[in-house]
Write a protein that holds these residues in place. Structure first.
Motif, PDB file in Angstrom:
ATOM      1  N   GLN A  59      -9.985 -12.025   0.504  1.00  0.00           N
ATOM      2  CA  GLN A  59     -11.000 -12.855   1.141  1.00  0.00           C
ATOM      3  C   GLN A  59     -12.340 -12.131   1.249  1.00  0.00           C
ATOM      4  O   GLN A  59     -13.393 -12.722   1.012  1.00  0.00           O
ATOM      5  CB  GLN A  59     -10.529 -13.305   2.534  1.00  0.00           C
ATOM      6  N   VAL A  60     -12.298 -10.867   1.620  1.00  0.00           N
ATOM      7  CA  VAL A  60     -13.539 -10.092   1.734  1.00  0.00           C
ATOM      8  C   VAL A  60     -14.200  -9.945   0.373  1.00  0.00           C
ATOM      9  O   VAL A  60     -15.410 -10.156   0.223  1.00  0.00           O
ATOM     10  CB  VAL A  60     -13.257  -8.705   2.371  1.00  0.00           C
ATOM     11  N   LEU A  61     -13.418  -9.606  -0.641  1.00  0.00           N
ATOM     12  CA  LEU A  61     -13.978  -9.422  -1.982  1.00  0.00           C
ATOM     13  C   LEU A  61     -14.492 -10.737  -2.567  1.00  0.00           C
ATOM     14  O   LEU A  61     -15.482 -10.745  -3.303  1.00  0.00           O
ATOM     15  CB  LEU A  61     -12.929  -8.801  -2.907  1.00  0.00           C
ATOM     16  N   GLU A  62     -13.836 -11.832  -2.241  1.00  0.00           N
ATOM     17  CA  GLU A  62     -14.232 -13.135  -2.765  1.00  0.00           C
ATOM     18  C   GLU A  62     -15.500 -13.663  -2.084  1.00  0.00           C
ATOM     19  O   GLU A  62     -16.379 -14.214  -2.736  1.00  0.00           O
ATOM     20  CB  GLU A  62     -13.079 -14.129  -2.555  1.00  0.00           C
ATOM     21  N   ASN A  63     -15.599 -13.503  -0.767  1.00  0.00           N
ATOM     22  CA  ASN A  63     -16.672 -14.130   0.006  1.00  0.00           C
ATOM     23  C   ASN A  63     -17.846 -13.222   0.343  1.00  0.00           C
ATOM     24  O   ASN A  63     -18.877 -13.709   0.795  1.00  0.00           O
ATOM     25  CB  ASN A  63     -16.105 -14.716   1.303  1.00  0.00           C
ATOM     26  N   LYS A  64     -17.709 -11.941   0.171  1.00  0.00           N
ATOM     27  CA  LYS A  64     -18.787 -11.002   0.481  1.00  0.00           C
ATOM     28  C   LYS A  64     -19.022 -10.100  -0.732  1.00  0.00           C
ATOM     29  O   LYS A  64     -18.452  -9.016  -0.821  1.00  0.00           O
ATOM     30  CB  LYS A  64     -18.439 -10.184   1.714  1.00  0.00           C
ATOM     31  N   PRO A  65     -19.868 -10.526  -1.661  1.00  0.00           N
ATOM     32  CA  PRO A  65     -20.038  -9.777  -2.908  1.00  0.00           C
ATOM     33  C   PRO A  65     -20.657  -8.394  -2.746  1.00  0.00           C
ATOM     34  O   PRO A  65     -20.542  -7.555  -3.639  1.00  0.00           O
ATOM     35  CB  PRO A  65     -20.937 -10.684  -3.750  1.00  0.00           C
ATOM     36  N   GLU A  66     -21.282  -8.130  -1.616  1.00  0.00           N
ATOM     37  CA  GLU A  66     -21.906  -6.816  -1.421  1.00  0.00           C
ATOM     38  C   GLU A  66     -20.933  -5.763  -0.898  1.00  0.00           C
ATOM     39  O   GLU A  66     -21.240  -4.574  -0.871  1.00  0.00           O
ATOM     40  CB  GLU A  66     -23.110  -6.931  -0.458  1.00  0.00           C
ATOM     41  N   ILE A  67     -19.736  -6.173  -0.491  1.00  0.00           N
ATOM     42  CA  ILE A  67     -18.762  -5.270   0.138  1.00  0.00           C
ATOM     43  C   ILE A  67     -17.875  -4.616  -0.918  1.00  0.00           C
ATOM     44  O   ILE A  67     -17.388  -5.264  -1.839  1.00  0.00           O
ATOM     45  CB  ILE A  67     -17.880  -6.027   1.156  1.00  0.00           C
ATOM     46  N   GLN A  68     -17.651  -3.308  -0.744  1.00  0.00           N
ATOM     47  CA  GLN A  68     -16.685  -2.568  -1.557  1.00  0.00           C
ATOM     48  C   GLN A  68     -15.476  -2.296  -0.665  1.00  0.00           C
ATOM     49  O   GLN A  68     -15.618  -1.820   0.464  1.00  0.00           O
ATOM     50  CB  GLN A  68     -17.274  -1.254  -2.038  1.00  0.00           C
ATOM     51  N   VAL A  69     -14.279  -2.586  -1.146  1.00  0.00           N
ATOM     52  CA  VAL A  69     -13.051  -2.411  -0.369  1.00  0.00           C
ATOM     53  C   VAL A  69     -12.261  -1.232  -0.916  1.00  0.00           C
ATOM     54  O   VAL A  69     -11.984  -1.159  -2.110  1.00  0.00           O
ATOM     55  CB  VAL A  69     -12.181  -3.689  -0.403  1.00  0.00           C
ATOM     56  N   CYS A  70     -11.903  -0.309  -0.027  1.00  0.00           N
ATOM     57  CA  CYS A  70     -10.997   0.776  -0.361  1.00  0.00           C
ATOM     58  C   CYS A  70      -9.689   0.510   0.356  1.00  0.00           C
ATOM     59  O   CYS A  70      -9.673   0.299   1.572  1.00  0.00           O
ATOM     60  CB  CYS A  70     -11.574   2.122   0.053  1.00  0.00           C
ATOM     61  N   TYR A  71      -8.609   0.493  -0.370  1.00  0.00           N
ATOM     62  CA  TYR A  71      -7.301   0.126   0.165  1.00  0.00           C
ATOM     63  C   TYR A  71      -6.437   1.381   0.232  1.00  0.00           C
ATOM     64  O   TYR A  71      -6.187   2.016  -0.789  1.00  0.00           O
ATOM     65  CB  TYR A  71      -6.670  -0.918  -0.747  1.00  0.00           C
ATOM     66  N   TYR A  72      -6.004   1.745   1.432  1.00  0.00           N
ATOM     67  CA  TYR A  72      -5.132   2.907   1.618  1.00  0.00           C
ATOM     68  C   TYR A  72      -3.691   2.449   1.612  1.00  0.00           C
ATOM     69  O   TYR A  72      -3.348   1.470   2.255  1.00  0.00           O
ATOM     70  CB  TYR A  72      -5.364   3.567   2.969  1.00  0.00           C
ATOM     71  N   SER A  73      -2.869   3.185   0.921  1.00  0.00           N
ATOM     72  CA  SER A  73      -1.459   2.855   0.904  1.00  0.00           C
ATOM     73  C   SER A  73      -0.639   4.105   0.643  1.00  0.00           C
ATOM     74  O   SER A  73      -1.030   4.962  -0.141  1.00  0.00           O
ATOM     75  CB  SER A  73      -1.167   1.826  -0.186  1.00  0.00           C
ATOM     76  N   PHE A  74       0.493   4.185   1.315  1.00  0.00           N
ATOM     77  CA  PHE A  74       1.430   5.267   1.059  1.00  0.00           C
ATOM     78  C   PHE A  74       2.012   5.121  -0.337  1.00  0.00           C
ATOM     79  O   PHE A  74       2.305   6.093  -1.012  1.00  0.00           O
ATOM     80  CB  PHE A  74       2.539   5.243   2.105  1.00  0.00           C
ATOM     81  N   PHE A  75       2.161   3.878  -0.779  1.00  0.00           N
ATOM     82  CA  PHE A  75       2.771   3.593  -2.073  1.00  0.00           C
ATOM     83  C   PHE A  75       1.737   3.355  -3.163  1.00  0.00           C
ATOM     84  O   PHE A  75       2.007   2.644  -4.121  1.00  0.00           O
ATOM     85  CB  PHE A  75       3.692   2.375  -1.960  1.00  0.00           C
ATOM     86  N   ALA A  76       0.550   3.921  -3.040  1.00  0.00           N
ATOM     87  CA  ALA A  76      -0.484   3.740  -4.064  1.00  0.00           C
ATOM     88  C   ALA A  76       0.020   4.258  -5.403  1.00  0.00           C
ATOM     89  O   ALA A  76       0.426   5.399  -5.525  1.00  0.00           O
ATOM     90  CB  ALA A  76      -1.754   4.468  -3.655  1.00  0.00           C
ATOM     91  N   GLY A  77       0.000   3.381  -6.384  1.00  0.00           N
ATOM     92  CA  GLY A  77       0.414   3.775  -7.722  1.00  0.00           C
ATOM     93  C   GLY A  77       1.906   3.743  -7.968  1.00  0.00           C
ATOM     94  O   GLY A  77       2.365   4.049  -9.045  1.00  0.00           O
ATOM     95  N   ARG A  78       2.715   3.354  -6.981  1.00  0.00           N
ATOM     96  CA  ARG A  78       4.178   3.297  -7.153  1.00  0.00           C
ATOM     97  C   ARG A  78       4.643   1.846  -7.070  1.00  0.00           C
ATOM     98  O   ARG A  78       4.741   1.285  -5.985  1.00  0.00           O
ATOM     99  CB  ARG A  78       4.877   4.081  -6.045  1.00  0.00           C
ATOM    100  N   GLY A  79       4.908   1.241  -8.179  1.00  0.00           N
ATOM    101  CA  GLY A  79       5.416  -0.124  -8.196  1.00  0.00           C
ATOM    102  C   GLY A  79       4.374  -1.170  -7.857  1.00  0.00           C
ATOM    103  O   GLY A  79       4.705  -2.323  -7.650  1.00  0.00           O
ATOM    104  N   GLN A  80       3.114  -0.796  -7.792  1.00  0.00           N
ATOM    105  CA  GLN A  80       2.048  -1.726  -7.435  1.00  0.00           C
ATOM    106  C   GLN A  80       1.066  -1.911  -8.584  1.00  0.00           C
ATOM    107  O   GLN A  80      -0.041  -2.383  -8.386  1.00  0.00           O
ATOM    108  CB  GLN A  80       1.286  -1.182  -6.225  1.00  0.00           C
TER     109      GLN A  80
END
Length: 118
Positions: free
Chosen positions: A52-73
């Protein structure tokens, strides 16, 4: 003596919290950088919020933190990176890049994953 120990614990708590707060106050914030964190990765409400943020706010950059980053995603990560070129980044927790990004971001959203409670 009990009151003195309680007072001493309170003073130590205050000093330790300021030690953690000072770096946060010293680093300038970027308005257009938002952090979303979830233990389970790109699933559920945090994924919906990121979309929703990426779709509706084009000026925003989103960084997503995850323990499983790069594993099965990989499929979800590829979708986000192709659809929102240059505005989405998946970071692994407990890395120097994640710490610096968190210090520089204006907003941080954290999800409590109920599956971890089981």
């Amino acid at each position: 003596m009990v009151k003195f120990k309680a007072f001493l614990r309170y003073i130590i708590y205050l000093l330790s919290s300021w030690i953690l707060i000072l770096p946060d106050l010293a680093v300038p914030k970027k308005k257009e950088l938002w952090v979303i964190a979830s233990h389970l990765g790109l699933v559920g409400n945090t994924r919906f919020l990121a979309e929703q943020v990426l779709e509706n706010k084009p000026e925003i950059q989103v960084c997503y933190y995850s323990f499983f980053a790069g594993r099965g995603q990989e499929e979800s990560e590829t979708y986000f990176k192709q659809r929102y070129v240059g505005r989405f980044k998946l970071l692994k927790r407990r890395s120097l890049a994640a710490l610096i990004t968190a210090l520089r971001s204006r907003y941080i959203f954290i999800s409590h994953d109920l599956l971890r409670d089981a």
